[in-house]
Design a protein around this motif. Structure first.
Motif, short mmCIF file in Angstrom:
data_model
loop_
_atom_site.label_atom_id
_atom_site.label_comp_id
_atom_site.label_asym_id
_atom_site.label_seq_id
_atom_site.Cartn_x
_atom_site.Cartn_y
_atom_site.Cartn_z
N TYR A 23 34.52 -79.65 56.20
CA TYR A 23 34.42 -80.49 57.40
C TYR A 23 33.41 -81.59 57.12
N GLY A 24 33.41 -82.62 58.03
CA GLY A 24 32.51 -83.75 57.81
C GLY A 24 32.87 -84.46 56.51
N ARG A 25 31.86 -84.85 55.72
CA ARG A 25 32.14 -85.63 54.51
C ARG A 25 32.89 -84.83 53.44
N ILE A 145 12.60 -81.68 64.92
CA ILE A 145 13.02 -82.23 63.61
C ILE A 145 14.54 -82.37 63.57
N ASN A 146 15.23 -81.32 64.02
CA ASN A 146 16.69 -81.31 64.00
C ASN A 146 17.27 -82.43 64.88
N LEU A 147 16.74 -82.55 66.08
CA LEU A 147 17.29 -83.55 67.02
C LEU A 147 17.04 -84.97 66.53
N PRO A 176 17.12 -83.23 56.74
CA PRO A 176 16.09 -82.70 57.65
C PRO A 176 16.68 -82.03 58.89
N ASN A 177 17.91 -82.42 59.25
CA ASN A 177 18.52 -81.73 60.42
C ASN A 177 18.72 -80.24 60.11
N TYR A 178 19.13 -79.93 58.88
CA TYR A 178 19.32 -78.52 58.51
C TYR A 178 17.95 -77.82 58.36
N SER A 199 18.12 -61.76 61.52
CA SER A 199 19.45 -61.88 60.90
C SER A 199 20.03 -63.27 61.18
N PHE A 200 19.75 -63.82 62.35
CA PHE A 200 20.26 -65.16 62.67
C PHE A 200 19.56 -66.21 61.78
N ALA A 201 18.25 -66.08 61.62
CA ALA A 201 17.52 -67.04 60.78
C ALA A 201 18.04 -66.97 59.34
N TRP A 218 26.46 -85.10 46.90
CA TRP A 218 27.40 -86.14 47.36
C TRP A 218 26.69 -87.50 47.49
N TYR A 219 25.48 -87.50 48.08
CA TYR A 219 24.73 -88.76 48.23
C TYR A 219 24.45 -89.35 46.84
N ARG A 220 24.06 -88.50 45.92
CA ARG A 220 23.69 -89.01 44.59
C ARG A 220 24.89 -89.56 43.84
P1 NDP Z 1 25.87 -83.43 59.11
O1 NDP Z 1 24.50 -83.86 58.73
O2 NDP Z 1 26.86 -83.22 58.03
O3 NDP Z 1 26.51 -84.53 60.11
C1 NDP Z 1 25.96 -84.81 61.37
C2 NDP Z 1 26.63 -86.07 61.94
O4 NDP Z 1 26.13 -87.24 61.33
C3 NDP Z 1 28.15 -86.14 61.72
O5 NDP Z 1 28.71 -86.88 62.78
C4 NDP Z 1 28.27 -86.93 60.43
O6 NDP Z 1 29.52 -87.57 60.30
C5 NDP Z 1 27.13 -87.93 60.59
N1 NDP Z 1 26.49 -88.28 59.32
C6 NDP Z 1 25.85 -87.44 58.48
N2 NDP Z 1 25.29 -88.11 57.45
C7 NDP Z 1 25.60 -89.41 57.64
C8 NDP Z 1 25.31 -90.60 56.90
N3 NDP Z 1 24.59 -90.56 55.78
N4 NDP Z 1 25.77 -91.79 57.37
C9 NDP Z 1 26.48 -91.83 58.52
N5 NDP Z 1 26.77 -90.73 59.27
C10 NDP Z 1 26.35 -89.53 58.83
O7 NDP Z 1 25.71 -82.13 60.03
P2 NDP Z 1 26.81 -81.02 60.47
O8 NDP Z 1 27.97 -81.71 61.08
O9 NDP Z 1 27.02 -80.04 59.36
O10 NDP Z 1 25.96 -80.23 61.59
C11 NDP Z 1 25.69 -80.83 62.83
C12 NDP Z 1 24.59 -80.04 63.54
O11 NDP Z 1 24.97 -78.68 63.71
C13 NDP Z 1 23.26 -80.05 62.78
O12 NDP Z 1 22.21 -80.17 63.71
C14 NDP Z 1 23.21 -78.69 62.14
O13 NDP Z 1 21.88 -78.25 61.97
C15 NDP Z 1 23.99 -77.82 63.15
N6 NDP Z 1 24.64 -76.69 62.48
C16 NDP Z 1 24.07 -75.44 62.58
C17 NDP Z 1 24.59 -74.37 61.90
C18 NDP Z 1 23.94 -73.00 61.92
O14 NDP Z 1 24.27 -72.17 61.08
N7 NDP Z 1 23.02 -72.71 62.85
C19 NDP Z 1 25.85 -74.50 61.12
C20 NDP Z 1 26.35 -75.86 61.06
C21 NDP Z 1 25.75 -76.90 61.73
P3 NDP Z 1 30.74 -86.76 59.57
O15 NDP Z 1 30.93 -85.49 60.36
O16 NDP Z 1 31.89 -87.68 59.66
O17 NDP Z 1 30.30 -86.48 58.15
#
Ligand code: NDP
Length: 238
Positions: A23-25, A145-147, A176-178, A199-201, A218-220
């Motif tokens: 999903y995502g990228r 940090i996440n938000l 940093p969101n992760y 267990s959740f952490a 991927w970024y690199r």
């Molecule tokens: P990502 O960082 O992959 O993406 C977040 C959003 O930002 C997506 O809309 C993405 O677009 C966009 N984006 C990311 N990087 C870029 C960039 N460099 N340039 C432009 N747009 C970008 O996060 P996830 O989608 O994986 O997760 C979203 C949230 O859910 C996060 O806060 C994460 O912590 C949380 N989460 C928590 C989990 C858990 O186990 N507790 C599991 C999964 C997620 P696109 O989708 O098109 O790539």
């Protein structure tokens, strides 16, 4: 059941070191797809519905410390279920059903487990224990940090296409969101001082660390000028 979650986390960690969750990228064709927006709502909804129901039926639901913990949990899941999906996924975007179905099953188990534990009731004195303050402080620090990181990424997204995120903790790490999400749930584990919380952490770290590694690679590959000093998830280390 919490030990089961930890065992599954170990399997998930190993699997995701080899296989990028599609999903995502990293999205690619992976079975039937559904609306990304509604998929997020459906996947996260057990955090509100299952947690809310199990907690409401639990014997210790009126305990002050339990109520405070339930409020933090619902603050997070209320946002994740009802607001976040409408920010993270543009209308019309589609994602494999398998991603949301696996997240949904995990969220049912995790919400049930944590609601059972928190709803069993804590003594009021727990709120005076340093573990509860430190846990709550970590929870809020991680959430902030996440938000902030998600807000920056969504701003980039709104400008169209992917770009190198800059500023704040992005100076040090690619995701940093992760990192914030992992800190938040470590805070929860400390605050609840429970195997359910731990267990959740652990699951969150097992799920997000390999994804941070995949994002970093991927970024690199994609940006020749990607900052060399930046790490995947842990500043200066990894
Ligand atoms: P990502 O960082 O992959 O993406 C977040 C959003 O930002 C997506 O809309 C993405 O677009 C966009 N984006 C990311 N990087 C870029 C960039 N460099 N340039 C432009 N747009 C970008 O996060 P996830 O989608 O994986 O997760 C979203 C949230 O859910 C996060 O806060 C994460 O912590 C949380 N989460 C928590 C989990 C858990 O186990 N507790 C599991 C999964 C997620 P696109 O989708 O098109 O790539």
């Amino acid at each position: 059941m919490a030990w089961g979650v930890i065992a599954v986390a170990a399997v998930v960690f190993v699997a995701l070191m080899w296989f990028r969750a599609p999903y995502g990228r990293h999205q690619r064709r992976f079975g039937p797809e559904m609306s990304a927006r509604w998929g997020w709502v459906w996947m996260e909804s057990p955090g509100v519905v299952v947690f809310g129901l199990v907690y409401a039926l639990s014997p210790g639901r009126a305990a002050l410390a339990s109520l405070a913990m339930a409020a933090l949990w619902l603050l997070h899941y209320g946002y994740r279920t009802f607001l976040f999906p409408f920010r993270v996924a543009e209308a019309g975007k589609r994602t494999p059903v398998a991603i949301f179905a696996s997240g949904f099953v995990f969220n049912v188990v995790n919400a049930w487990l944590n609601a059972r534990h928190v709803g069993a009731g804590y003594a009021d004195g727990w709120l005076l224990d340093p573990r509860s303050w430190l846990g709550a402080a970590l929870f809020f620090a991680g959430r902030r940090i996440n938000l902030r990181a998600d807000a920056h990424l969504l701003e980039l997204r709104a400008r169209g296409g992917y770009a190198i995120p800059r500023g704040g903790l992005f100076r040090w790490v690619s995701c940093p969101n992760y990192l914030g999400e992992i800190i938040q749930w470590c805070g929860w584990a400390l605050l609840t001082w429970s195997l359910a919380g731990a267990s959740f952490a652990i699951f969150t770290a097992a799920n997000l660390a390999p994804r941070a590694r995949a994002h970093h690679a991927w970024y690199r590959e994609r940006f020749a000028d990607y900052p060399a000093e930046r790490r995947a998830l842990i500043p200066r280390l990894w």
